[in-house]
Every structure is written in structure tokens, then in C-alpha cells.
Design a protein around this motif. Sequence first.
Motif, PDB file in Angstrom:
ATOM      1  N   HIS A  95      17.858  27.238   9.165  1.00  0.00           N
ATOM      2  CA  HIS A  95      16.886  26.549  10.027  1.00  0.00           C
ATOM      3  C   HIS A  95      15.554  26.365   9.301  1.00  0.00           C
ATOM      4  O   HIS A  95      14.944  25.281   9.354  1.00  0.00           O
ATOM      5  N   ALA A  96      15.098  27.440   8.623  1.00  0.00           N
ATOM      6  CA  ALA A  96      13.817  27.362   7.914  1.00  0.00           C
ATOM      7  C   ALA A  96      13.883  26.346   6.776  1.00  0.00           C
ATOM      8  O   ALA A  96      12.959  25.531   6.584  1.00  0.00           O
ATOM      9  N   THR A  97      14.997  26.388   6.011  1.00  0.00           N
ATOM     10  CA  THR A  97      15.155  25.430   4.907  1.00  0.00           C
ATOM     11  C   THR A  97      15.230  24.004   5.430  1.00  0.00           C
ATOM     12  O   THR A  97      14.650  23.069   4.856  1.00  0.00           O
ATOM     13  N   HIS A  98      15.962  23.850   6.535  1.00  0.00           N
ATOM     14  CA  HIS A  98      16.080  22.523   7.140  1.00  0.00           C
ATOM     15  C   HIS A  98      14.707  21.999   7.574  1.00  0.00           C
ATOM     16  O   HIS A  98      14.357  20.831   7.313  1.00  0.00           O
ATOM     17  N   ALA A  99      13.926  22.863   8.205  1.00  0.00           N
ATOM     18  CA  ALA A  99      12.589  22.440   8.646  1.00  0.00           C
ATOM     19  C   ALA A  99      11.710  22.086   7.449  1.00  0.00           C
ATOM     20  O   ALA A  99      10.966  21.081   7.469  1.00  0.00           O
ATOM     21  N   ARG A 100      11.798  22.911   6.369  1.00  0.00           N
ATOM     22  CA  ARG A 100      10.985  22.630   5.172  1.00  0.00           C
ATOM     23  C   ARG A 100      11.378  21.308   4.532  1.00  0.00           C
ATOM     24  O   ARG A 100      10.520  20.496   4.168  1.00  0.00           O
ATOM     25  N   GLN A 101      12.685  21.075   4.411  1.00  0.00           N
ATOM     26  CA  GLN A 101      13.130  19.840   3.767  1.00  0.00           C
ATOM     27  C   GLN A 101      12.848  18.621   4.640  1.00  0.00           C
ATOM     28  O   GLN A 101      12.548  17.534   4.131  1.00  0.00           O
ATOM     29  N   MET A 102      12.943  18.796   5.953  1.00  0.00           N
ATOM     30  CA  MET A 102      12.577  17.680   6.827  1.00  0.00           C
ATOM     31  C   MET A 102      11.090  17.353   6.692  1.00  0.00           C
ATOM     32  O   MET A 102      10.684  16.178   6.714  1.00  0.00           O
ATOM     33  N   SER A 103      10.279  18.416   6.513  1.00  0.00           N
ATOM     34  CA  SER A 103       8.845  18.189   6.309  1.00  0.00           C
ATOM     35  C   SER A 103       8.597  17.463   4.988  1.00  0.00           C
ATOM     36  O   SER A 103       7.789  16.521   4.914  1.00  0.00           O
ATOM     37  N   ASP A 104       9.323  17.925   3.924  1.00  0.00           N
ATOM     38  CA  ASP A 104       9.192  17.241   2.623  1.00  0.00           C
ATOM     39  C   ASP A 104       9.634  15.791   2.728  1.00  0.00           C
ATOM     40  O   ASP A 104       9.010  14.881   2.148  1.00  0.00           O
ATOM     41  N   LEU A 105      10.732  15.579   3.474  1.00  0.00           N
ATOM     42  CA  LEU A 105      11.238  14.217   3.617  1.00  0.00           C
ATOM     43  C   LEU A 105      10.219  13.325   4.322  1.00  0.00           C
ATOM     44  O   LEU A 105       9.986  12.171   3.904  1.00  0.00           O
ATOM     45  N   GLN A 106       9.592  13.861   5.369  1.00  0.00           N
ATOM     46  CA  GLN A 106       8.573  13.079   6.072  1.00  0.00           C
ATOM     47  C   GLN A 106       7.401  12.760   5.145  1.00  0.00           C
ATOM     48  O   GLN A 106       6.858  11.641   5.153  1.00  0.00           O
ATOM     49  N   THR A 107       7.020  13.743   4.335  1.00  0.00           N
ATOM     50  CA  THR A 107       5.905  13.524   3.391  1.00  0.00           C
ATOM     51  C   THR A 107       6.261  12.448   2.375  1.00  0.00           C
ATOM     52  O   THR A 107       5.457  11.538   2.080  1.00  0.00           O
ATOM     53  N   TYR A 108       7.506  12.559   1.819  1.00  0.00           N
ATOM     54  CA  TYR A 108       7.940  11.581   0.825  1.00  0.00           C
ATOM     55  C   TYR A 108       8.031  10.181   1.434  1.00  0.00           C
ATOM     56  O   TYR A 108       7.642   9.175   0.803  1.00  0.00           O
ATOM     57  N   LEU A 109       8.543  10.089   2.654  1.00  0.00           N
ATOM     58  CA  LEU A 109       8.668   8.784   3.300  1.00  0.00           C
ATOM     59  C   LEU A 109       7.289   8.170   3.564  1.00  0.00           C
ATOM     60  O   LEU A 109       7.083   6.951   3.386  1.00  0.00           O
ATOM     61  N   LYS A 110       6.346   9.014   3.996  1.00  0.00           N
ATOM     62  CA  LYS A 110       4.979   8.503   4.246  1.00  0.00           C
ATOM     63  C   LYS A 110       4.351   7.994   2.943  1.00  0.00           C
ATOM     64  O   LYS A 110       3.746   6.910   2.885  1.00  0.00           O
ATOM     65  N   LYS A 111       4.546   8.811   1.875  1.00  0.00           N
ATOM     66  CA  LYS A 111       3.979   8.410   0.589  1.00  0.00           C
ATOM     67  C   LYS A 111       4.667   7.157   0.063  1.00  0.00           C
ATOM     68  O   LYS A 111       4.034   6.271  -0.540  1.00  0.00           O
ATOM     69  N   ASN A 113       5.980   4.773   1.865  1.00  0.00           N
ATOM     70  CA  ASN A 113       5.450   3.627   2.623  1.00  0.00           C
ATOM     71  C   ASN A 113       4.058   3.245   2.135  1.00  0.00           C
ATOM     72  O   ASN A 113       3.721   2.054   2.014  1.00  0.00           O
ATOM     73  N   ASP A 114       3.223   4.261   1.842  1.00  0.00           N
ATOM     74  CA  ASP A 114       1.869   3.986   1.343  1.00  0.00           C
ATOM     75  C   ASP A 114       1.925   3.261   0.002  1.00  0.00           C
ATOM     76  O   ASP A 114       1.175   2.294  -0.248  1.00  0.00           O
ATOM     77  N   LEU A 115       2.813   3.739  -0.882  1.00  0.00           N
ATOM     78  CA  LEU A 115       2.929   3.103  -2.196  1.00  0.00           C
ATOM     79  C   LEU A 115       3.464   1.678  -2.077  1.00  0.00           C
ATOM     80  O   LEU A 115       3.055   0.777  -2.831  1.00  0.00           O
ATOM     81  N   THR A 116       4.388   1.480  -1.137  1.00  0.00           N
ATOM     82  CA  THR A 116       4.927   0.129  -0.940  1.00  0.00           C
ATOM     83  C   THR A 116       3.827  -0.823  -0.481  1.00  0.00           C
ATOM     84  O   THR A 116       3.722  -1.974  -0.963  1.00  0.00           O
ATOM     85  N   ARG A 117       2.990  -0.335   0.443  1.00  0.00           N
ATOM     86  CA  ARG A 117       1.877  -1.182   0.899  1.00  0.00           C
ATOM     87  C   ARG A 117       0.894  -1.465  -0.239  1.00  0.00           C
ATOM     88  O   ARG A 117       0.397  -2.594  -0.409  1.00  0.00           O
ATOM     89  N   SER A 118       0.611  -0.408  -1.043  1.00  0.00           N
ATOM     90  CA  SER A 118      -0.310  -0.604  -2.184  1.00  0.00           C
ATOM     91  C   SER A 118       0.261  -1.618  -3.161  1.00  0.00           C
ATOM     92  O   SER A 118      -0.467  -2.471  -3.718  1.00  0.00           O
TER      93      SER A 118
END
Length: 426
Positions: A95-111, A113-118
Amino acid sequence: MISFIARHFTSLWALITSPFRALWRVIVRIFPPREFTVMDTPRGNVYTFKQSSFWRFTKFCGKVGLIIWASWSTYVFVYHRPLLQKRTQQLEEAHATHARQMSDLQTYLKKYNDLTRSLNVIDDKILNSKKLDEKQKEDLMNSRLKTWGELDFLRTRLTEMFTNDEYMPEYTKLSELSAEYELTRAENEELKKRTAKMVESMQAVADADIQIVDMVSKLASDNIDDLRKNLKQINGTIATLGLSQASLVRSANKYTNPFVGTAFSPIELDQELDPKYQKLADDLELWHGLSRLDTILPLGAPVKKVRITSNYGTRNDPFTGKPKRHRGIDFAGKIGTELMAVAPGRVVSAGERVGYGTTVEIDHGLGFTTLYAHLSQIMVSRGDWVRPGTVVGLGGSSGRSTGPHLHYEIRYKGAPFNPTTFVKEK
């Protein structure tokens, strides 16, 4: 032809069954048949219980099977608890690993999207590069290359998360661990139910065992008291012989004859058991010994109608008139009066003796014998086994006698003693 086939078939059958017969001989040697004899009242009904080798071996196998099953159940129960804890810990870590990786995934996806817009903004500027000088165009191209590099890095990381084992989607691991956890928990619950049923069954057996022990203890105690009362009158007499009731009980338990049965085997119990079991074993041994002693000792009168004409001890000799020791008791009777054995035993003498006339002597065991003298006829032979009440001879006046009567002696190791208490006991 038939005899040839039968002979070879018999040989083949003997060859096939020889290992089983050898195994059975070993089992019989380890678990010999046992016989238990219980008397409910003095000289009352005697119950004999037999346990065959097969029955004892079956009980032993059943006990071993129960112990193995209980040990295995305990082992599995103890083993499943740490396994369940381990699965729970793995599930929490997943559960902890899943939550951490989901957080990393959200961070990577946000970044991402930001890079795509840039990148889109840079591309728009490049398309409208007519108003830009060479230096600005060069800066935009460098920025575009840098953004593409970062975007490519993020794409690689996301690909690794979904393809490599290290970054395998955690919902898959979580699903597997959840399934294992539920399976282990279900097995543990089933094992708990079985253990509870086994505990209930063992408790029921223990309760029944306690009831049986209490009932048998009370029965043994009551019978011991009755037997002690019956034998109380002869305690003084046996004391004059250098004996005690306790020593006679021990000897009686070891004595064997066709009517008394085989020797009593003392019950040996584990010292860690409840003391009441050892007390019960001691009471049963004492009860058995007193019952056998009450049967073995020559207690009671050898005639139906008791009338004593001369007691044991010093008296005036009927022939000389001088004081002389009388070695037994004289019972009044007529010629032909039936004379009976008072206890089981074996006839060791049947014939003529000087002074005693026609006599019968019976060995009852433990050193006690009875002598019947002045008979008119002998009804048994040397070597015969007799029961209580068996007619061993008929009254008479043979030998040194003044008239029809029975001269009766009880001897211990060949020496006569005062039999009065023994005669009056019954």
C-alpha cells in the motif's frame, strides 16, 4: 495334480503371509493380552474383563494418531500466525509503495504536461520568428532542445514504471497480496474452528473421565471399607503369626490359581498426572488385594451346622486324662456328615495319618492349609482343585477318636494355630 497345486499354493501363501505373521508376533510381544478381575461385593459376583492384543494395539494407534493430529494442528496454527502477520506487513508495504508510486506518477504527469505546454509555446514563437533576431532564435532552439530532452526523460521514466519489474503497476502486486492474505486468513479461521471443536471434544472426554474416576473411586472406597470390616476379626490372629493385613494384601495380589485368577499387575502412572489418578490406582490395587485375600484365606466353618465340642489349646486328653495340647477345633457330627472346603485350594494330601485317621489336607496359598481328620470317607483325590463348598469328605471316627466328629486344623507354613477367629469370620 490337485495335491501338487494345493501344496504349492500353501507354500506360496505361507511365504506371502510370513512378514505379517512376524509383525503380529512382535505386536503381541509388545502388547500382550491383559485380564482385569473386579469383585463387587465380598464373595459376590466376580467380573473379568479381557483386553486382546489387537484391542490394545488399536487403542495405542488411536492415541498416537490423536497426538500426531493435535501436534500437527498446533504446528499449523502456530505457523499460520507469523505467516498472517508477514502477509499483513507485506500488504501494508505494498500500500505504501503503491501510494508513493502513484504520487510519483502524478508528479511526472504534471511535469510532462507542463513541458508539453512549454514546447508548444516555443514552437509558436519559432513559427513567428520573422520579428526575432538570430540570437533570440538560437535561444529558442536551445530551449526547445532542452525541453525535448526533459520530455524524453519523462517518457522513459513512465515507460519503465509500466514495463520493468521494479516499477510494475502496484495494483497488480496489491491484488496478488490481497488474494494471498484472504486465503491465509480463511485457512486460519477454519483451523481455529477445528481447534475449538477438538478442544470441546477433549474437554468432554476429560469431564467423562473425571466422572468415571470419581465413581470408581467411591466404589473402590466403599468396597475397601466393607472388606476391611470383614477381615477385622482375624487381624489379631494373623498378627500372632508375624503377619499383617498389608503384607498379606501384597502377597495376595501376586498369588495365582485357577479360581483366584492371574496375578494383579500394579498400575504405573506418570508422576505429572493429577494425584487423584494415583490414589485411584492405589485404591484399586488395595481393593483387588483385599478381595483376593478374602477369597484365598480359609474363612468360615467346614460344616453346615456348627457345634464346637472342643476348642484349640490345652485340654485333658480323652484317652489318658492328662493335659495335652489340642491343635485344632472339634465339630460335632454324625458319620456321613458332609465336610466342605472353606476356600479354593488344591488337595495336597488324601489318605491315612497316624492318630488323625483318614484325613484330607488342602493348600489354599500364601502358606495357609486346612486339615480334616477322623473322616469315614474321602471324596477328593490328591492334586484336585476344590472350590468353597466342595464336599471333600464325610464325617467319621477313624484314627485316635472317641466318637464321630471332625477334627479341623488351620496351619500356616505347616504349624497349626488357633482357627477360632477364622471359623467365626463367616
